[in-house]
Design an enzyme around this catalytic site. Structure first.
Site, PDB file in Angstrom:
ATOM      1  N   HIS A 296     -51.974   5.096 -63.122  1.00  0.00           N
ATOM      2  CA  HIS A 296     -51.750   4.480 -62.021  1.00  0.00           C
ATOM      3  C   HIS A 296     -52.865   4.381 -60.984  1.00  0.00           C
ATOM      4  O   HIS A 296     -53.114   3.334 -60.570  1.00  0.00           O
ATOM      5  CB  HIS A 296     -50.726   5.475 -61.130  1.00  0.00           C
ATOM      6  CG  HIS A 296     -49.151   5.333 -61.687  1.00  0.00           C
ATOM      7  ND1 HIS A 296     -48.345   6.317 -62.182  1.00  0.00           N
ATOM      8  CD2 HIS A 296     -48.408   4.234 -62.449  1.00  0.00           C
ATOM      9  CE1 HIS A 296     -47.397   6.085 -62.754  1.00  0.00           C
ATOM     10  NE2 HIS A 296     -47.343   4.694 -63.084  1.00  0.00           N
TER      11      HIS A 296
ATOM     12  N   LYS B 212     -31.974   7.231 -60.118  1.00  0.00           N
ATOM     13  CA  LYS B 212     -32.546   8.220 -61.180  1.00  0.00           C
ATOM     14  C   LYS B 212     -32.740   9.559 -60.602  1.00  0.00           C
ATOM     15  O   LYS B 212     -32.446   9.530 -59.222  1.00  0.00           O
ATOM     16  CB  LYS B 212     -33.990   7.625 -61.285  1.00  0.00           C
ATOM     17  CG  LYS B 212     -34.315   6.358 -61.897  1.00  0.00           C
ATOM     18  CD  LYS B 212     -35.493   6.200 -62.320  1.00  0.00           C
ATOM     19  CE  LYS B 212     -35.876   4.818 -63.030  1.00  0.00           C
ATOM     20  NZ  LYS B 212     -37.333   4.532 -63.361  1.00  0.00           N
TER      21      LYS B 212
ATOM     22  N   ARG C  62     -49.637  -1.844 -70.085  1.00  0.00           N
ATOM     23  CA  ARG C  62     -50.238  -0.937 -71.192  1.00  0.00           C
ATOM     24  C   ARG C  62     -50.474  -1.429 -72.636  1.00  0.00           C
ATOM     25  O   ARG C  62     -51.411  -1.348 -73.234  1.00  0.00           O
ATOM     26  CB  ARG C  62     -49.805   0.440 -71.075  1.00  0.00           C
ATOM     27  CG  ARG C  62     -49.670   1.329 -69.892  1.00  0.00           C
ATOM     28  CD  ARG C  62     -48.667   2.434 -69.977  1.00  0.00           C
ATOM     29  NE  ARG C  62     -47.339   1.721 -69.879  1.00  0.00           N
ATOM     30  CZ  ARG C  62     -46.194   2.526 -69.850  1.00  0.00           C
ATOM     31  NH1 ARG C  62     -46.321   3.829 -69.583  1.00  0.00           N
ATOM     32  NH2 ARG C  62     -44.813   2.228 -69.564  1.00  0.00           N
TER      33      ARG C  62
ATOM     34  N   SER D 135     -45.610   8.258 -66.953  1.00  0.00           N
ATOM     35  CA  SER D 135     -44.884   9.422 -66.173  1.00  0.00           C
ATOM     36  C   SER D 135     -43.907  10.195 -66.985  1.00  0.00           C
ATOM     37  O   SER D 135     -44.070  11.613 -66.901  1.00  0.00           O
ATOM     38  CB  SER D 135     -44.386   8.838 -64.738  1.00  0.00           C
ATOM     39  OG  SER D 135     -45.043   8.149 -64.165  1.00  0.00           O
TER      40      SER D 135
HETATM   41  O1  PNS Z   1     -42.662   2.428 -62.039  1.00  0.00           O
HETATM   42  P1  PNS Z   1     -41.447   1.379 -62.461  1.00  0.00           P
HETATM   43  O2  PNS Z   1     -40.507   2.342 -62.587  1.00  0.00           O
HETATM   44  O3  PNS Z   1     -41.789   0.833 -63.830  1.00  0.00           O
HETATM   45  O4  PNS Z   1     -41.450   0.496 -61.356  1.00  0.00           O
HETATM   46  C1  PNS Z   1     -40.364  -0.445 -61.721  1.00  0.00           C
HETATM   47  C2  PNS Z   1     -40.278  -1.155 -60.107  1.00  0.00           C
HETATM   48  C3  PNS Z   1     -40.026  -0.256 -59.031  1.00  0.00           C
HETATM   49  C4  PNS Z   1     -41.395  -2.008 -59.708  1.00  0.00           C
HETATM   50  C5  PNS Z   1     -38.891  -1.999 -60.065  1.00  0.00           C
HETATM   51  O5  PNS Z   1     -38.034  -1.398 -60.757  1.00  0.00           O
HETATM   52  C6  PNS Z   1     -38.520  -2.667 -58.767  1.00  0.00           C
HETATM   53  O6  PNS Z   1     -39.174  -3.189 -58.282  1.00  0.00           O
HETATM   54  N1  PNS Z   1     -37.123  -2.160 -58.303  1.00  0.00           N
HETATM   55  C7  PNS Z   1     -36.629  -2.656 -56.936  1.00  0.00           C
HETATM   56  C8  PNS Z   1     -35.418  -3.347 -57.309  1.00  0.00           C
HETATM   57  C9  PNS Z   1     -35.679  -4.710 -57.373  1.00  0.00           C
HETATM   58  O7  PNS Z   1     -36.703  -5.391 -56.618  1.00  0.00           O
HETATM   59  N2  PNS Z   1     -35.214  -5.391 -58.479  1.00  0.00           N
HETATM   60  C10 PNS Z   1     -35.660  -6.721 -58.749  1.00  0.00           C
HETATM   61  C11 PNS Z   1     -35.936  -7.184 -60.011  1.00  0.00           C
HETATM   62  S1  PNS Z   1     -35.017  -6.908 -61.475  1.00  0.00           S
END
Ligand code: PNS
Length: 162
Positions: free
Chosen positions: A17, A41, A90, A129
């Protein structure tokens, strides 16, 4: 002024990150790292702790701001006048999920939120993570995966939960 948001769970922030943050901070005038407050979560670190870790790790990057958000990323982006999201890729295995996320965000934002992808540096392409947490949980060496102060915080947190 070119601004972007780098959203994620960051539970915890890894060197992967941090690599994306460093590189994206050179491409934009302001980069906002936004920690998702996801009640579904059960995270190792609270949102406040994750924000604190990110603030400490990016203290030398003046154009990087740390924030948190709940709900939809596109709503957070619209409220903060942000139109570009940054995500790290990745491997090909990330691609399908990331493409779906990027296209969904374009659709629900009425094309007001685009996503750009940075290829993760090779030395961090294996890092996640959840992997870091699992290694730490079983007492493995996480010194090459997170900054030293984060490794200490992870070990402390895991010991307090055992
Ligand atoms: O680090 P991560 O868990 O891969 O990040 C995922 C993240 C936070 C970018 C994604 O889950 C997110 O943007 N969640 C907020 C909810 C949202 O906007 N959902 C709509 C798109 S499916």
């Amino acid at each position: 002024m070119k601004r972007a948001v780098y959203p994620g769970s960051f539970d915890p922030m890894t060197l992967g990150h941090l690599d994306i943050i460093n590189r994206a901070s050179k491409m934009f005038d302001e980069l906002i790292v936004a920690v998702l407050n996801n009640n579904a979560k059960s995270p190792l670190f609270s949102v406040d702790e994750r924000v604190k870790i990110l603030k400490m790790a990016t203290a030398d990057l003046p154009n990087v701001k740390i924030d948190s958000f709940s709900g939809l990323l596109c709503d957070y982006a619209s409220e903060n006048n942000l139109h570009v999201a940054v995500r790290g890729l990745r491997a090909v295995t990330d691609f399908e999920y990331e493409l779906q996320l990027a296209q969904t965000n374009r659709m629900i934002s009425n094309n007001n939120l685009d996503t750009i992808f940075l290829a993760t540096s090779l030395e961090y392409s294996y890092l996640s993570s959840s992997g870091v947490k699992e290694i730490a949980y079983f007492g493995g060496d996480i010194s090459k995966t997170v900054p030293d102060f984060v490794a200490d915080m992870i070990r402390e947190k895991i010991n307090s939960k055992k």
